[in-house]
Motif scaffolding. Structure first.
Motif, PDB file in Angstrom:
ATOM      1  N   ARG A  30       0.645  25.968  15.501  1.00 49.76           N
ATOM      2  CA  ARG A  30       0.498  26.387  16.990  1.00 49.76           C
ATOM      3  C   ARG A  30       1.286  25.528  18.015  1.00 49.76           C
ATOM      4  NH1 ARG A  30      -5.588  28.369  17.132  1.00 49.76           N
ATOM      5  NH2 ARG A  30      -5.456  29.859  15.609  1.00 49.76           N
ATOM      6  N   GLU A  31       2.641  25.139  17.439  1.00 52.11           N
ATOM      7  CA  GLU A  31       3.324  24.352  18.193  1.00 52.11           C
ATOM      8  C   GLU A  31       3.008  22.868  18.237  1.00 52.11           C
ATOM      9  OE1 GLU A  31       5.211  26.149  21.580  1.00 52.11           O
ATOM     10  OE2 GLU A  31       5.099  28.200  20.619  1.00 52.11           O
ATOM     11  N   GLN A  32       2.004  22.560  17.557  1.00 55.10           N
ATOM     12  CA  GLN A  32       1.584  21.077  17.674  1.00 55.10           C
ATOM     13  C   GLN A  32       1.923  20.406  16.336  1.00 55.10           C
ATOM     14  OE1 GLN A  32       0.168  19.436  20.565  1.00 55.10           O
ATOM     15  NE2 GLN A  32       0.841  21.495  21.284  1.00 55.10           N
ATOM     16  N   PRO A  33       2.118  19.040  16.550  1.00 54.99           N
ATOM     17  CA  PRO A  33       2.528  18.396  15.184  1.00 54.99           C
ATOM     18  C   PRO A  33       1.283  18.535  14.348  1.00 54.99           C
ATOM     19  CG  PRO A  33       3.270  17.047  17.164  1.00 54.99           C
ATOM     20  CD  PRO A  33       2.414  18.342  17.595  1.00 54.99           C
ATOM     21  N   ARG A  34       1.398  18.858  12.905  1.00 55.39           N
ATOM     22  CA  ARG A  34       0.259  18.816  11.963  1.00 55.39           C
ATOM     23  C   ARG A  34       0.470  17.779  11.043  1.00 55.39           C
ATOM     24  NH1 ARG A  34      -4.915  20.784  11.465  1.00 55.39           N
ATOM     25  NH2 ARG A  34      -5.194  20.819   9.237  1.00 55.39           N
ATOM     26  N   ALA A  35       1.631  17.919  10.277  1.00 55.54           N
ATOM     27  CA  ALA A  35       1.777  16.705   9.217  1.00 55.54           C
ATOM     28  C   ALA A  35       3.305  16.407   9.020  1.00 55.54           C
ATOM     29  CB  ALA A  35       1.229  17.637   7.806  1.00 55.54           C
ATOM     30  N   ILE A  36       3.675  15.675   8.312  1.00 54.64           N
ATOM     31  CA  ILE A  36       5.006  15.276   7.889  1.00 54.64           C
ATOM     32  C   ILE A  36       5.035  15.167   6.418  1.00 54.64           C
ATOM     33  CG2 ILE A  36       6.802  13.282   7.907  1.00 54.64           C
ATOM     34  CD1 ILE A  36       6.261  14.119  10.568  1.00 54.64           C
ATOM     35  N   VAL A  37       6.264  15.793   5.925  1.00 53.88           N
ATOM     36  CA  VAL A  37       6.436  15.999   4.423  1.00 53.88           C
ATOM     37  C   VAL A  37       7.736  15.116   4.154  1.00 53.88           C
ATOM     38  CG1 VAL A  37       7.118  17.474   2.519  1.00 53.88           C
ATOM     39  CG2 VAL A  37       5.593  18.369   4.351  1.00 53.88           C
ATOM     40  N   MET A  38       7.404  14.012   3.328  1.00 49.57           N
ATOM     41  CA  MET A  38       8.580  13.297   2.992  1.00 49.57           C
ATOM     42  C   MET A  38       8.578  13.002   1.584  1.00 49.57           C
ATOM     43  SD  MET A  38       7.019   9.438   4.017  1.00 49.57           S
ATOM     44  CE  MET A  38       6.356  10.178   5.721  1.00 49.57           C
ATOM     45  N   SER A  39       9.658  12.379   1.113  1.00 54.89           N
ATOM     46  CA  SER A  39       9.819  12.199  -0.430  1.00 54.89           C
ATOM     47  C   SER A  39       9.108  10.908  -0.778  1.00 54.89           C
ATOM     48  CB  SER A  39      11.253  11.798  -0.623  1.00 54.89           C
ATOM     49  OG  SER A  39      11.705  10.452  -0.076  1.00 54.89           O
ATOM     50  N   ALA A  40       8.516  11.113  -2.037  1.00 57.19           N
ATOM     51  CA  ALA A  40       7.711  10.006  -2.587  1.00 57.19           C
ATOM     52  C   ALA A  40       8.410   8.694  -2.722  1.00 57.19           C
ATOM     53  CB  ALA A  40       7.239  10.185  -3.954  1.00 57.19           C
ATOM     54  N   GLU A  41       9.622   8.346  -2.692  1.00 57.54           N
ATOM     55  CA  GLU A  41      10.427   7.252  -2.391  1.00 57.54           C
ATOM     56  C   GLU A  41      10.229   6.908  -1.054  1.00 57.54           C
ATOM     57  OE1 GLU A  41      11.911  10.011  -3.846  1.00 57.54           O
ATOM     58  OE2 GLU A  41      11.706   9.553  -6.099  1.00 57.54           O
ATOM     59  N   GLU A  42      10.315   7.645  -0.027  1.00 57.57           N
ATOM     60  CA  GLU A  42      10.235   7.107   1.362  1.00 57.57           C
ATOM     61  C   GLU A  42       8.761   6.793   1.530  1.00 57.57           C
ATOM     62  OE1 GLU A  42      11.553   6.658   5.385  1.00 57.57           O
ATOM     63  OE2 GLU A  42      12.385   6.439   3.374  1.00 57.57           O
ATOM     64  N   PHE A  43       7.919   7.418   1.033  1.00 57.44           N
ATOM     65  CA  PHE A  43       6.452   6.995   1.269  1.00 57.44           C
ATOM     66  C   PHE A  43       6.347   5.607   0.611  1.00 57.44           C
ATOM     67  CE2 PHE A  43       2.168   6.950  -0.288  1.00 57.44           C
ATOM     68  CZ  PHE A  43       1.209   7.104   0.868  1.00 57.44           C
ATOM     69  N   ILE A  44       6.767   5.482  -0.446  1.00 54.91           N
ATOM     70  CA  ILE A  44       6.739   4.105  -1.016  1.00 54.91           C
ATOM     71  C   ILE A  44       7.428   3.141  -0.533  1.00 54.91           C
ATOM     72  CG2 ILE A  44       7.327   2.912  -3.121  1.00 54.91           C
ATOM     73  CD1 ILE A  44       6.783   5.414  -4.983  1.00 54.91           C
ATOM     74  N   ARG A  45       8.421   3.243   0.232  1.00 50.17           N
ATOM     75  CA  ARG A  45       9.335   2.731   0.858  1.00 50.17           C
ATOM     76  C   ARG A  45       8.528   2.051   2.109  1.00 50.17           C
ATOM     77  NH1 ARG A  45      12.229   1.729   5.375  1.00 50.17           N
ATOM     78  NH2 ARG A  45      11.839   3.933   6.228  1.00 50.17           N
ATOM     79  N   LEU A  46       7.851   2.962   2.665  1.00 51.25           N
ATOM     80  CA  LEU A  46       7.183   2.825   4.018  1.00 51.25           C
ATOM     81  C   LEU A  46       6.002   1.944   3.819  1.00 51.25           C
ATOM     82  CD1 LEU A  46       7.574   6.091   5.848  1.00 51.25           C
ATOM     83  CD2 LEU A  46       8.535   4.207   6.531  1.00 51.25           C
ATOM     84  N   LYS A  47       5.238   2.212   2.825  1.00 53.33           N
ATOM     85  CA  LYS A  47       3.883   1.159   2.376  1.00 53.33           C
ATOM     86  C   LYS A  47       4.232   0.130   1.928  1.00 53.33           C
ATOM     87  CE  LYS A  47      -0.040   3.580   1.808  1.00 53.33           C
ATOM     88  NZ  LYS A  47      -1.175   3.343   2.858  1.00 53.33           N
TER      89      LYS A  47
END
Length: 113
Positions: A30-47
Motif C-alpha cells: 500500500r505504497e509504504q515500505p514493508r521489507a528489504i530483500v538483499m543478498s546473503a553476502e550483503e546481509f553478512i557484510r552489514l552484520k
C-alpha cells in the motif's frame, strides 16, 4: 534501489532475487515500505560491519571461493590435500604467526570476534 509491490512479489520472485544480488530491493505494501530483500553476502557484510553476530543458517554451507588466486600462506587451495599439509605445518609450528592472523581475519569476517 528497485521497488516492487508486495502483491507482485510472488510472481516476480526470480527477478527480485536476481536484482537483490546487485542491490537491495524495497518491497512496499500500500505504497509504504514493508521489507528489504538483499543478498546473503550483503546481509553478512552489514552484520559484520555492525559488530553483530551472523546467524549460522545464513553462512554458506559449501566451500568458500576465494577471489585471491594465491593463498596467503602459499598453499595451493585447488588441491584438496592442502588441508593435510596445512595441518602438519600448524602442528609443527610453521607459519604460526600467519595462521593466527588468518584466523583473526576469518573470525572477524564471520562476526565471531
Amino acid at each position: 534501489m528497485q521497488t516492487i509491490r508486495s502483491i507482485n512479489l510472488q510472481k516476480n520472485l526470480g527477478d527480485v532475487l536476481k536484482a537483490a544480488d546487485v542491490e537491495a530491493v524495497l518491497v512496499t505494501n500500500r505504497e509504504q515500505p514493508r521489507a528489504i530483500v538483499m543478498s546473503a553476502e550483503e546481509f553478512i557484510r552489514l552484520k559484520t560491519a555492525a559488530g553483530e553476530p551472523v546467524p549460522p543458517e545464513v553462512r554458506k554451507s559449501g566451500p568458500t571461493l576465494h577471489r585471491r588466486p594465491v593463498d596467503p600462506l602459499g598453499y595451493d587451495t585447488r588441491d584438496p590435500s592442502y588441508g593435510v599439509r596445512m595441518a602438519e605445518d600448524a602442528l609443527n609450528g610453521r607459519h604460526s604467526d600467519e595462521i593466527e592472523q588468518e584466523i583473526d581475519r576469518a573470525m572477524s569476517r564471520w562476526g565471531m570476534r
